[in-house]
Motif scaffolding. Structure first.
Motif: not given
Length: 503
Positions: A85-88, A91-97, A138-142, A417-422
């Motif tokens: 879920f962190g990987s998902l 995109g939104p966070l790095v583009n916004k923040l 989530i922290c690790a995924g991000l 990231g999604s492929v990695h964690w799944l």
């Protein structure tokens, strides 16, 4: 000419600002990923006792063994699920923040669960531990996606590979630190495990205090925010000199060539022909990295060490030794990646893992009958760890940063990231059944996966060292059978080129 030579020579230096930004972001974020991978391994029996005690105090009955198994499985598996879920969210966070802004925001998902895990025993609640494991996931995924992106965009092309491996180095240091803290007479005991779990918040607090003093990604500031003044200032701080016109020009070229694409979502990414082979490559590399048996090797390690005559109480020290080998070889990869290139390290790493898996299968089958065979098994574990540390573990993050341009990079990291964690989650879920059904022969499957990944890398992945992001895109354009055209803006880009060539 002499001035140009001096300028090229300066670019090979690692400036203090870049070095500190690398250390703070990797210690504050990547370290936590590794630490939380291993932190629950050593105190497992004491945490299970706490779960049983909490249940008995709450319900006045003994916890059923199947419920305990379920709760412990949730405790372990919530971490990679949170990572997915962190990987998902990348995109939104790095583009916004921004890249740095996302890393600062991400510390919420470390500090809050650290407090929760530290107080879980006082609160007499195992649910708190399970929820906290999801949040820290989530922290690790991000962090596993944003740190390589941030550092890849900060680093000059001649240092991009070495700096790109530092996040993986700190992941291995995090694993080793958790293994050391997990020694019985340190924190891996009944009194110490809540403290051990809570310590994950310390690097997050340090990052929150120190990272604001370092620059945001200049590529993000220029290409996505359109703030040339801020981008120039950030680049000047990171490079350590004022003359950054050539790099700004290269960024503008990239911006011009991909303006038609806009900011890409995952759906856009899947439909773009010009990114087809890059996308397939990151999926294959991340699946190969996680499905190559690295978690299974660690799972088998204890029984292998026991069969070789290592005393049960000493296995924790042998595990620390294996973790130290992992750190040492990742350090070696930092220093050799710019000389050897990314592709060679990947090929060599997967080849070593492949051979180690097949030899380990043979050794495990014959170790009961031959007195010296358990030592072959131990050698296979160590050799496998060496192989994985020099290539499959660190290099996919570097290549994911390099083979995508600015507009597609956040979406690409979401996919990777999604492929990695799944894949990580799948191995954790499936391997116990695989081991029960196939025993040592399960390593044949991992050996085959290593071999398939190796063949794909040899056939498809180009060498990316010392190349600009635009140049790497041109390499893939041939395979994708598309043309990447650069349209320079007359008013600024041409003028900028005139400035640079005037030197």
């Amino acid at each position: 000419m002499e001035k140009m030579g001096e300028r090229a020579e300066r670019k090979e230096r690692l400036t203090l600002v870049l070095a500190l930004a690398t250390l703070i972001s990797t210690f504050g974020s990547s370290f936590q990923y590794g630490y939380n991978v291993a932190v629950v391994n050593s105190p497992t029996p004491y945490m299970k006792m706490f779960y049983q005690r909490a249940y008995e105090l709450r319900y006045g009955a003994v916890m059923d063994s199947s419920l305990l198994t379920l709760l412990w499985s949730l405790t372990v598996s919530m971490y990679p699920l949170g990572g997915f879920f962190g990987s998902l969210m990348v995109g939104p966070l790095v583009n916004k923040l921004g890249r740095k802004g996302t890393l600062l925001f991400n510390n919420i998902f470390s500090i809050v669960p650290a407090i929760m895990m530290g107080l879980s025993e006082v609160a007499n609640s195992y649910e708190i531990v399970i929820i906290a494991r999801f949040l820290v996931g989530i922290c690790a995924g991000l962090s596993s996606n944003v740190v390589p992106m941030y550092l890849g965009e900060l680093a000059p092309k001649n240092l991009r590979g070495a700096i790109g491996i530092v996040p993986q180095l700190f992941i291995t240091i995090g694993i080793l630190t958790a293994q050391v803290f997990g020694i019985r007479y340190i924190l891996g005991n009944q009194e110490g495990w809540p403290i051990m779990l809570a310590l994950t918040g310390v690097p997050a607090v340090l990052e929150l205090l120190l990272l604001p003093f370092f620059p945001e990604s200049p590529r993000y500031l220029l290409i996505q925010k359109g703030d040339e003044h801020a981008a120039r200032k950030a680049l000047q701080r990171v490079r350590g000199w004022d003359d950054v016109d050539d790099e700004l020009c290269e960024m503008r070229e990239e911006d011009q060539s991909e303006r038609a694409e806009g900011r890409l979502s995952i759906l856009n990414l899947l439909s773009f022909r010009s990114l087809r082979w890059q996308l397939i490559s990151i999926i294959i590399m991340n699946m190969g990295q996680q499905l190559s048996g690295v978690n299974a090797i660690y799972y088998y390690a204890d029984s292998i060490f026991l069969s070789a005559g290592v005393k049960e109480n000493d296995i924790q020290f042998v595990t620390v030794g294996t973790g130290s080998v992992n750190v040492f070889m990742t350090v070696a990869a930092v220093f050799i990646v710019e000389a050897s290139g990314r592709k060679l390290l990947l090929l060599l790493g997967f080849a070593i893992c492949c051979v180690a898996c097949f030899v380990l299968t043979i050794a495990l089958n014959f170790q009961e009958g031959l007195s010296w065979m358990p030592y072959v098994s131990i050698a296979c574990v160590i050799i496998y760890v060496i192989g994985h540390a020099i290539g499959p573990s660190p290099i996919p993050y570097v290549i994911t940063t390099e083979i995508f341009r600015q507009s597609s990079r956040p979406a690409a990291f979401m996919v990777a990231g999604s492929v990695h964690w799944l894949s990580n989650f799948t191995v954790g879920l499936v391997f116990p059944y695989l081991e029960e059904g196939l025993g040592p022969y399960s390593f044949v499957i991992f050996g085959v996966i290593c071999f398939i990944t190796l063949v794909y890398i040899w056939a498809v992945i180009p060498e990316t060292k010392n190349k600009t992001f635009q140049g790497i895109s041109q390499l893939f354009a041939k395979r994708n059978r598309v043309d990447i055209k650069v349209e320079k803006a007359e008013s600024d880009t041409k003028e900028e080129w005139d400035k640079v060539t005037a030197f």
